[in-house]
Design a protein around this motif. Sequence first.
Motif, mmCIF file in Angstrom:
data_model
loop_
_atom_site.group_PDB
_atom_site.id
_atom_site.type_symbol
_atom_site.label_atom_id
_atom_site.label_comp_id
_atom_site.label_asym_id
_atom_site.label_seq_id
_atom_site.Cartn_x
_atom_site.Cartn_y
_atom_site.Cartn_z
ATOM 1 N N GLY A 168 0.832 -1.192 0.000
ATOM 2 C CA GLY A 168 0.000 0.000 0.000
ATOM 3 C C GLY A 168 0.867 1.243 0.000
ATOM 4 N N PHE A 169 0.266 2.371 -0.319
ATOM 5 C CA PHE A 169 1.028 3.619 -0.387
ATOM 6 C C PHE A 169 1.480 4.090 0.990
ATOM 7 C CE2 PHE A 169 -1.949 4.611 -4.167
ATOM 8 C CZ PHE A 169 -1.188 3.808 -5.001
ATOM 9 N N GLN A 170 0.768 3.664 2.043
ATOM 10 C CA GLN A 170 1.098 4.094 3.397
ATOM 11 C C GLN A 170 1.343 2.917 4.336
ATOM 12 O OE1 GLN A 170 -2.477 6.746 3.664
ATOM 13 N NE2 GLN A 170 -0.987 8.345 4.133
ATOM 14 N N GLY A 171 1.575 1.749 3.770
ATOM 15 C CA GLY A 171 1.831 0.560 4.574
ATOM 16 C C GLY A 171 0.574 -0.110 5.093
ATOM 17 N N GLU A 172 -0.567 0.205 4.500
ATOM 18 C CA GLU A 172 -1.843 -0.283 5.024
ATOM 19 C C GLU A 172 -2.101 -1.764 4.770
ATOM 20 O OE1 GLU A 172 -2.922 1.937 1.100
ATOM 21 O OE2 GLU A 172 -1.401 2.030 2.698
ATOM 22 N N TYR A 173 -1.284 -2.421 3.916
ATOM 23 C CA TYR A 173 -1.487 -3.840 3.642
ATOM 24 C C TYR A 173 -0.433 -4.725 4.316
ATOM 25 C CZ TYR A 173 -4.384 -2.049 -0.220
ATOM 26 O OH TYR A 173 -5.324 -1.397 -0.978
ATOM 27 N N VAL A 174 0.425 -4.163 5.142
ATOM 28 C CA VAL A 174 1.526 -4.933 5.720
ATOM 29 C C VAL A 174 1.017 -6.088 6.577
ATOM 30 C CG1 VAL A 174 3.366 -4.845 7.448
ATOM 31 C CG2 VAL A 174 3.304 -3.161 5.624
ATOM 32 N N ALA A 175 0.087 -5.809 7.491
ATOM 33 C CA ALA A 175 -0.442 -6.869 8.356
ATOM 34 C C ALA A 175 -1.094 -7.959 7.518
ATOM 35 C CB ALA A 175 -1.432 -6.277 9.353
ATOM 36 N N GLN A 176 -1.805 -7.565 6.478
ATOM 37 C CA GLN A 176 -2.477 -8.519 5.601
ATOM 38 C C GLN A 176 -1.461 -9.433 4.917
ATOM 39 O OE1 GLN A 176 -5.269 -6.675 2.971
ATOM 40 N NE2 GLN A 176 -5.392 -8.416 1.569
ATOM 41 N N LEU A 177 -0.397 -8.860 4.365
ATOM 42 C CA LEU A 177 0.615 -9.651 3.671
ATOM 43 C C LEU A 177 1.318 -10.619 4.613
ATOM 44 C CD1 LEU A 177 2.208 -6.905 1.390
ATOM 45 C CD2 LEU A 177 0.907 -8.883 0.613
ATOM 46 N N LEU A 178 1.639 -10.148 5.814
ATOM 47 C CA LEU A 178 2.347 -10.996 6.765
ATOM 48 C C LEU A 178 1.436 -12.058 7.378
ATOM 49 C CD1 LEU A 178 4.589 -8.387 8.651
ATOM 50 C CD2 LEU A 178 5.289 -10.057 6.926
ATOM 51 N N GLY A 179 0.155 -11.743 7.509
ATOM 52 C CA GLY A 179 -0.755 -12.662 8.175
ATOM 53 C C GLY A 179 -1.481 -13.628 7.269
ATOM 54 N N ASP A 180 -1.489 -13.374 5.968
ATOM 55 C CA ASP A 180 -2.216 -14.216 5.020
ATOM 56 C C ASP A 180 -1.436 -15.516 4.792
ATOM 57 O OD1 ASP A 180 -3.544 -15.429 2.943
ATOM 58 O OD2 ASP A 180 -3.681 -13.628 1.699
ATOM 59 N N THR A 181 -1.904 -16.585 5.390
ATOM 60 C CA THR A 181 -1.199 -17.863 5.316
ATOM 61 C C THR A 181 -1.083 -18.363 3.883
ATOM 62 O OG1 THR A 181 -2.051 -18.425 7.497
ATOM 63 C CG2 THR A 181 -1.119 -20.217 6.201
ATOM 64 N N ASN A 182 -2.148 -18.233 3.112
ATOM 65 C CA ASN A 182 -2.114 -18.712 1.727
ATOM 66 C C ASN A 182 -1.043 -17.997 0.913
ATOM 67 O OD1 ASN A 182 -4.204 -20.554 2.072
ATOM 68 N ND2 ASN A 182 -5.782 -19.048 1.595
#
Length: 382
Positions: A168-182
């Motif tokens: 994301g432009f402001q880091g808003e997807y970081v948790a999603q990327l790290l937490g998405d097991t698939n």
Amino acid sequence: MDYLRIENFKCFYNIEVGFNRLTVLAGANGNGKSTTIQALLFLRRTIEHCAQWDNAEGFDSGFYSITKPNGLNVELNGSYCLALGNSNYILPRNYKKDTIELGITNGVGTFKIVYDSNDGELWLTPIAVVGESDKSGLFMQEFYYLNAERMGPRISQAIKFYDYPNAGFQGEYVAQLLGDTNFNYNFRVDEKRKHSKAPSPYLEQQVNAWLNEIMPGVKVSASYSTETHSAQVRVDNYFTKGEPTIATNIGFGISYVLPILVTGLIAKSGSYMVVENPEAHLHPSAQSKIGRFLAHIAQSGVNVIVETHSDHIINGVQISAAKAEIKPELVTINFFSQKEGEPQPDVEPISINKLGELSKWPTGFFDQSQIDFAELFKIRKG
């Protein structure tokens, strides 16, 4: 080396700014660094908005292709966190023509888009395309940008759709990327970007290896819930004693550096990665190490562009060149400054040799420490 061509855009009347594999934009405030990035982002947004999508070779090898305007206007605010106001703010003060040109020159040739500036509108209108788009980084689907104002610590982040994995432009997807097991089970970090002390190719392990390098003792973990449509990053350090706590209990530095690490590790080779102020909220030693990390990512094949006010970031890049972690010829530092009597900012390229030495040290280039020490010496001497 590529060159970004800017004509009649904000503080620039006509200029070419060289882009290398690792490009650092440095200089005092108000001298054109942000304008250069804005020009690149606006050009990229135009390509996305007005081009055709060509993935004849498969989904993973698609490129934007643009040969002529498609009649659409391009917004000045919103996309890529741009906040350019209306079209009257785009033209420089004493402009002689009311068209704007943005483009790029590389080994293939020159490509540029000509815009009608309109009059006080919230958009620019592409009116001509000169040259042909190619399969270089600017025309890839993957393009990574981290704004200077990134998200601080959050208890959780919302899960959102994205066209391709990015922070994301402001880091808003970081948790999603790290937490998405698939995603994590299917994605492998490029061998060239793996930390030397972490053999695992999985994203979370590599992020933690680099995070420990930059902030010793710090480790993150993430959870992901499709029921609540949210993801959460938890942080462990020397003081939490193996019981990770929520990010809001630790501080801003980790939240600001995580998007840089994640983006660098997932960015597609050949693409652009643009980072504003990577030093924000970081201790000087961490700033130097993030400079080395960005050099490492550039050496692996990503085109990294960094805007910084930190001499520690520069130091990290110099050390990386001296340690042969990046080839010196892949690094360019563009120093932006004002010269008396000149109508636009001056951009002076600085190179690095294999010993990590800079080719020049212009006046005003990170010399404030010496100036302050000299002033203190005069005061103490009375």
